[in-house]
Design a protein around this motif. Structure first.
Motif, PDB file in Angstrom:
ATOM      1  N   ALA A   1      28.021 -21.537  16.803  1.00 24.60           N
ATOM      2  CA  ALA A   1      27.543 -21.315  15.477  1.00 24.60           C
ATOM      3  C   ALA A   1      26.187 -21.193  15.210  1.00 24.60           C
ATOM      4  CB  ALA A   1      28.036 -22.534  14.404  1.00 24.60           C
ATOM      5  N   VAL A   2      25.672 -20.544  14.223  1.00 22.36           N
ATOM      6  CA  VAL A   2      24.455 -20.384  14.016  1.00 22.36           C
ATOM      7  C   VAL A   2      24.019 -20.868  12.582  1.00 22.36           C
ATOM      8  CG1 VAL A   2      22.307 -18.627  13.687  1.00 22.36           C
ATOM      9  CG2 VAL A   2      24.321 -18.334  15.467  1.00 22.36           C
ATOM     10  N   PHE A   3      22.754 -21.519  12.505  1.00 22.94           N
ATOM     11  CA  PHE A   3      22.451 -22.034  11.033  1.00 22.94           C
ATOM     12  C   PHE A   3      21.065 -21.634  10.695  1.00 22.94           C
ATOM     13  CE2 PHE A   3      25.520 -24.885  13.124  1.00 22.94           C
ATOM     14  CZ  PHE A   3      26.334 -25.251  11.965  1.00 22.94           C
ATOM     15  N   ASN A   4      20.514 -21.467   9.495  1.00 19.65           N
ATOM     16  CA  ASN A   4      19.249 -21.274   9.270  1.00 19.65           C
ATOM     17  C   ASN A   4      18.464 -22.080   8.919  1.00 19.65           C
ATOM     18  OD1 ASN A   4      19.821 -18.365   9.085  1.00 19.65           O
ATOM     19  ND2 ASN A   4      20.840 -18.681   7.003  1.00 19.65           N
ATOM     20  N   LEU A   5      18.791 -23.493   8.784  1.00 20.27           N
ATOM     21  CA  LEU A   5      18.065 -24.630   8.191  1.00 20.27           C
ATOM     22  C   LEU A   5      18.175 -25.793   8.986  1.00 20.27           C
ATOM     23  CD1 LEU A   5      17.677 -23.815   4.472  1.00 20.27           C
ATOM     24  CD2 LEU A   5      15.941 -23.288   6.259  1.00 20.27           C
ATOM     25  N   PRO A   6      17.196 -26.522   9.387  1.00 19.02           N
ATOM     26  CA  PRO A   6      17.625 -27.918  10.018  1.00 19.02           C
ATOM     27  C   PRO A   6      18.619 -28.720   9.182  1.00 19.02           C
ATOM     28  CG  PRO A   6      15.146 -27.381  10.159  1.00 19.02           C
ATOM     29  CD  PRO A   6      15.778 -26.247   9.250  1.00 19.02           C
ATOM     30  N   THR A   7      18.338 -28.634   7.912  1.00 17.87           N
ATOM     31  CA  THR A   7      19.260 -29.451   6.944  1.00 17.87           C
ATOM     32  C   THR A   7      20.829 -29.274   7.117  1.00 17.87           C
ATOM     33  OG1 THR A   7      18.751 -27.880   5.136  1.00 17.87           O
ATOM     34  CG2 THR A   7      17.249 -29.948   5.360  1.00 17.87           C
ATOM     35  N   GLU A   8      20.854 -27.981   7.538  1.00 18.07           N
ATOM     36  CA  GLU A   8      22.409 -27.567   7.404  1.00 18.07           C
ATOM     37  C   GLU A   8      22.926 -28.416   8.936  1.00 18.07           C
ATOM     38  OE1 GLU A   8      22.498 -23.183   5.620  1.00 18.07           O
ATOM     39  OE2 GLU A   8      21.811 -23.655   7.645  1.00 18.07           O
ATOM     40  N   ILE A   9      22.282 -28.967   9.691  1.00 21.70           N
ATOM     41  CA  ILE A   9      22.919 -29.420  10.943  1.00 21.70           C
ATOM     42  C   ILE A   9      23.190 -30.974  11.020  1.00 21.70           C
ATOM     43  CG2 ILE A   9      22.205 -27.417  12.387  1.00 21.70           C
ATOM     44  CD1 ILE A   9      20.214 -28.899  13.523  1.00 21.70           C
ATOM     45  N   ALA A  10      22.437 -31.631   9.953  1.00 24.96           N
ATOM     46  CA  ALA A  10      22.244 -33.064  10.048  1.00 24.96           C
ATOM     47  C   ALA A  10      23.527 -33.802  10.244  1.00 24.96           C
ATOM     48  CB  ALA A  10      21.544 -33.507   8.770  1.00 24.96           C
ATOM     49  N   VAL A  11      24.356 -33.378   9.096  1.00 18.65           N
ATOM     50  CA  VAL A  11      25.657 -34.221   9.434  1.00 18.65           C
ATOM     51  C   VAL A  11      26.535 -33.890  10.547  1.00 18.65           C
ATOM     52  CG1 VAL A  11      28.057 -34.178   8.110  1.00 18.65           C
ATOM     53  CG2 VAL A  11      25.977 -34.162   6.721  1.00 18.65           C
ATOM     54  N   LEU A  12      26.349 -32.376  10.937  1.00 13.07           N
ATOM     55  CA  LEU A  12      27.162 -31.919  12.206  1.00 13.07           C
ATOM     56  C   LEU A  12      26.639 -32.843  13.418  1.00 13.07           C
ATOM     57  CD1 LEU A  12      29.176 -30.171  13.437  1.00 13.07           C
ATOM     58  CD2 LEU A  12      27.300 -28.183  13.647  1.00 13.07           C
ATOM     59  N   LYS A  13      25.408 -33.095  13.505  1.00 15.39           N
ATOM     60  CA  LYS A  13      24.953 -33.770  14.751  1.00 15.39           C
ATOM     61  C   LYS A  13      25.638 -35.267  14.737  1.00 15.39           C
ATOM     62  CE  LYS A  13      20.159 -32.462  15.449  1.00 15.39           C
ATOM     63  NZ  LYS A  13      18.689 -32.816  15.152  1.00 15.39           N
ATOM     64  N   SER A  14      25.799 -35.856  13.596  1.00 15.85           N
ATOM     65  CA  SER A  14      26.237 -37.302  13.708  1.00 15.85           C
ATOM     66  C   SER A  14      27.789 -37.031  13.983  1.00 15.85           C
ATOM     67  CB  SER A  14      26.169 -37.694  12.310  1.00 15.85           C
ATOM     68  OG  SER A  14      26.855 -39.209  12.155  1.00 15.85           O
ATOM     69  N   ILE A  15      28.699 -36.127  13.530  1.00 11.69           N
ATOM     70  CA  ILE A  15      30.059 -35.900  13.827  1.00 11.69           C
ATOM     71  C   ILE A  15      30.185 -35.785  15.352  1.00 11.69           C
ATOM     72  CG2 ILE A  15      32.085 -34.553  13.504  1.00 11.69           C
ATOM     73  CD1 ILE A  15      31.047 -34.189  10.488  1.00 11.69           C
ATOM     74  N   LEU A  16      29.307 -34.651  16.044  1.00  9.90           N
ATOM     75  CA  LEU A  16      29.641 -34.307  17.332  1.00  9.90           C
ATOM     76  C   LEU A  16      28.958 -35.715  18.111  1.00  9.90           C
ATOM     77  CD1 LEU A  16      27.819 -30.966  17.227  1.00  9.90           C
ATOM     78  CD2 LEU A  16      30.124 -31.424  17.370  1.00  9.90           C
ATOM     79  N   GLU A  17      28.021 -36.229  17.778  1.00 10.98           N
ATOM     80  CA  GLU A  17      28.001 -37.589  18.460  1.00 10.98           C
ATOM     81  C   GLU A  17      28.979 -38.842  18.407  1.00 10.98           C
ATOM     82  OE1 GLU A  17      24.006 -39.042  16.977  1.00 10.98           O
ATOM     83  OE2 GLU A  17      22.967 -37.039  17.916  1.00 10.98           O
TER      84      GLU A  17
END
Length: 78
Positions: A8-24
């Protein structure tokens, strides 16, 4: 890193904050290409093609499922 694919591709760092936690929490190996440069200069996102979520090829389907569940909350560009 040759076995890692862009999911996937995101435009802003704020869009990936929740996703990082889930992946970890799921124990999935990942990295976000261009995350640092876009954090420093948000206008660079377009020039660099956004923040690319890279995961191991064995985890692609699991991550796509996670993204589908989050689709109503996150705007996935690609």
């Amino acid at each position: 890193m040759k076995d890692f694919l862009t999911v996937a591709v995101f435009n802003l760092p704020t869009e990936i904050a929740v996703l990082k936690s889930i992946l970890e929490n799921e124990g999935i190996q990942y990295f976000f290409e261009n995350e640092t440069i876009v954090s420093i200069d948000p206008f660079a996102s377009i020039a660099y093609g956004g923040i690319k979520l890279k995961v191991h090829r064995n985890d692609v389907e699991v991550v796509r499922g996670i993204l589908d569940n989050l689709d109503s909350h996150l705007r996935v560009v690609d």
